[in-house]
Design an enzyme around this catalytic site. Sequence first.
Site, PDB file in Angstrom:
ATOM      1  N   CYS A  71       0.755  -1.164  -0.033  1.00  0.00           N
ATOM      2  CA  CYS A  71       0.104   0.209   0.082  1.00  0.00           C
ATOM      3  C   CYS A  71       0.704   1.368  -0.055  1.00  0.00           C
ATOM      4  CB  CYS A  71      -1.084  -0.043   1.085  1.00  0.00           C
ATOM      5  SG  CYS A  71      -0.679  -1.091   2.452  1.00  0.00           S
ATOM      6  N   ARG A  81       7.327 -10.949   5.342  1.00  0.00           N
ATOM      7  CA  ARG A  81       7.209 -10.344   6.654  1.00  0.00           C
ATOM      8  C   ARG A  81       8.167 -11.451   7.662  1.00  0.00           C
ATOM      9  NH1 ARG A  81       0.791  -8.908   6.563  1.00  0.00           N
ATOM     10  NH2 ARG A  81       0.991  -7.503   4.924  1.00  0.00           N
ATOM     11  N   GLN A 112       0.521 -11.212  -2.817  1.00  0.00           N
ATOM     12  CA  GLN A 112      -0.851 -10.494  -2.579  1.00  0.00           C
ATOM     13  C   GLN A 112      -1.395 -10.369  -3.911  1.00  0.00           C
ATOM     14  OE1 GLN A 112       0.293  -7.570   0.390  1.00  0.00           O
ATOM     15  NE2 GLN A 112      -1.163  -8.770   1.925  1.00  0.00           N
ATOM     16  N   ASP A 125      -3.058  -7.763  -4.739  1.00  0.00           N
ATOM     17  CA  ASP A 125      -3.393  -6.445  -3.792  1.00  0.00           C
ATOM     18  C   ASP A 125      -3.960  -5.331  -4.931  1.00  0.00           C
ATOM     19  OD1 ASP A 125      -3.490  -5.340  -1.528  1.00  0.00           O
ATOM     20  OD2 ASP A 125      -1.200  -5.220  -1.332  1.00  0.00           O
ATOM     21  N   HIS A 146      -5.678  -1.195  -4.706  1.00  0.00           N
ATOM     22  CA  HIS A 146      -5.920  -0.001  -3.696  1.00  0.00           C
ATOM     23  C   HIS A 146      -7.035   0.956  -4.690  1.00  0.00           C
ATOM     24  CE1 HIS A 146      -2.471  -1.726  -1.578  1.00  0.00           C
ATOM     25  NE2 HIS A 146      -3.465  -1.472  -0.557  1.00  0.00           N
ATOM     26  N   LYS A 199     -14.224  -2.501   7.982  1.00  0.00           N
ATOM     27  CA  LYS A 199     -13.814  -3.329   6.808  1.00  0.00           C
ATOM     28  C   LYS A 199     -14.944  -4.462   6.873  1.00  0.00           C
ATOM     29  CE  LYS A 199     -10.699  -6.234  10.125  1.00  0.00           C
ATOM     30  NZ  LYS A 199      -9.732  -6.976  10.126  1.00  0.00           N
ATOM     31  N   HIS A 251      -8.707  -0.866   0.472  1.00  0.00           N
ATOM     32  CA  HIS A 251      -7.803  -1.859   0.294  1.00  0.00           C
ATOM     33  C   HIS A 251      -8.445  -3.057   0.078  1.00  0.00           C
ATOM     34  CE1 HIS A 251      -4.305  -0.074   2.862  1.00  0.00           C
ATOM     35  NE2 HIS A 251      -5.194   0.586   3.035  1.00  0.00           N
TER      36      HIS A 251
END
Length: 652
Positions: free
Chosen positions: A341, A370, A388, A390, A392, A476, A522
């Site tokens: 992000c 991570r 991911q 991912d 946005h 969320k 997200h």
Amino acid sequence: MSDSNIKVTLPDGNVKEFPQGASAMDVAMSISEGLARNVLAAEVNGEVWDADRALPAETALKLLTWNDQDGKSTFWHSSAHLMAEALEALYPGIKLGIGPAIEHGYYYDIDFGDQEFDSADLEQIENKMLELAREKNTYNRSEVSKSDAIAYFEEKGDEYKLELIDGLEDGSITFYQQGAFTDLCRGPHIPHTGMIKAVKLLNVAGAYWRGDEKRKQLTRIYGITFPKQKELKEYLHMLEEAKKRDHRKIGKELELFTFSEKVGMGLPLWLPKGAKLRERLESFMRKAQVKAGYEPVVTPHIGHKNLYVTSGHYEKYGEDSFQPINTPHEGEEFLLKPMNCPHHCEIYKSKPRSYKDLPVRLAEFGTVYRYEQSGELHGLTRVRGFTQDDAHIFCSQDQVKEEFKKVIDLVLYVFESLGFADYTAQISLRDPENKQKYIGSDEAWNKAESAIIEAAAEKNLNTVTELGEAAFYGPKLDFMVKDALGRKWQLGTIQVDYNLPERFELEYTGSDNQKHRPVMLHRAPFGSLERFVAVLIEHCAGEFPLWLTPDQVAILPISEKYADYAQEVYSVLENNDITGFVDHRDEKIGRKIRDAEVKKIPIMLIVGEKEAEARAVAVRKHGEGDVGTFSIDEFITYFNNEKAKSLGSSAE
């Protein structure tokens, strides 16, 4: 209501009066003795309490049984205490860490000192637990001063409990006692040990005290209990089925992925078949995203430390979660990317934006890293490097609801195409009693929460609402999916974020010619490809939908004489985007068929003299047997129809 009575409001809105000092169990008894026998705990004004605690003057009450998750959690927490009691009886002098309930069962962390213990002792502990359970000892709660709590555990010589007490405030400390066993505990607990009828201790693992690898490693014993023996039997059967579906086992058998100590723990290596599976998932999502108006972007695997300081992630997750990259220049601080992000915020900021540009939807299959403790790593479900899906979305406040609905559509499209039919959407909102822990104005929060609630309702989602489960930067929506064995997994999430647009000073020019902050959404329908593939493997036991499976067909020549024709068939299919292989081994056709079945190949094409002469193939389906003989063109049509059906009607 008289001054001497308390008022109890039940979930159906019915209000009853009871004398002061009445407990949830008294309320249950007033309804029916049968109900009272099944009450494990009570939800009192939103908190879970012991069923025998005196209720406050004004009480919103829900009686909790085995059918409620909080009832199960209370049952399993009480079982952890029962196990600790059994362990102290069998191993005098042991020291206890913590013993919480978990999603399925409980554990307790034990320091056995010099005493010998191994998994062969578990049956003896189970028997002792059942013996103690039959005593039907009540779980008695008592409030204890900090000095008395310290004195008790100093005399007992249990430094782990003393360390826990050190972090507690005087006046907030409670003990629970059942039989001869006393523990430091907030509770709540079930009424008595006799409710525990079936016990199974599942496994033993090592666990560092308080999760710190620099502290002593304790022995963690996992267990599960039930109020009926039949339920334990059903659970153990489910565990056996789960072992057969274990994605690590099937992943190895199907040659999808592997791990190497030389590469590093928690860093999966995707083998050719697994890479093909990943590519199909990515291609599937990319097509869906382009159709939904997303723009693909690519960002580096590393970022400057200042990027994560600006985003707030460095402060929130701590220095230990970020892995530094050494560079030749002193003073440079680059880190492995733990999330995408912040990079996407910088892409948004790379040029001026107008309200006419919104929403801006940026999507990336971004690999992030991570640090997970080695004891927490587990196949593909818990890794140190993962990709991911991912994206946005940067939009105006007025666009949040519509964008949410579009993301919901995308998530449901994914679930339908991959056979996940049973799911619940969890709406995670602020804790209204603790608003100071969240950023952003009440007005923005109210709009965002209303948008999520309305979007979920308009999409007819089966929802549950959880107060206090919102992220600090916004509410969320999480999708909780049940797999073929009834296990719940979180797949797919949509989050609203006011934090990053503020931190990165993101702007757009509104119709009023003034600068405004966008809202950031997200979303990741897969979550991570690694975890999604693991869940998918266990859900379908490695029998992937035809459109997704790495090898869609196996061409099996009856003998070497038909190898050339088999290869010719393979070439035609390959030109029509049908993937597979020719089994050229010098084996009998029966063995080739059995091996293809074991490898879960969806379709087998058998070619021999008749097929070669007719320019045809004999078709078998995995798990079903013969389908018939088709010309090659007929088979291609048949295959494409089967593939379309496997993708789901929404994908047409």
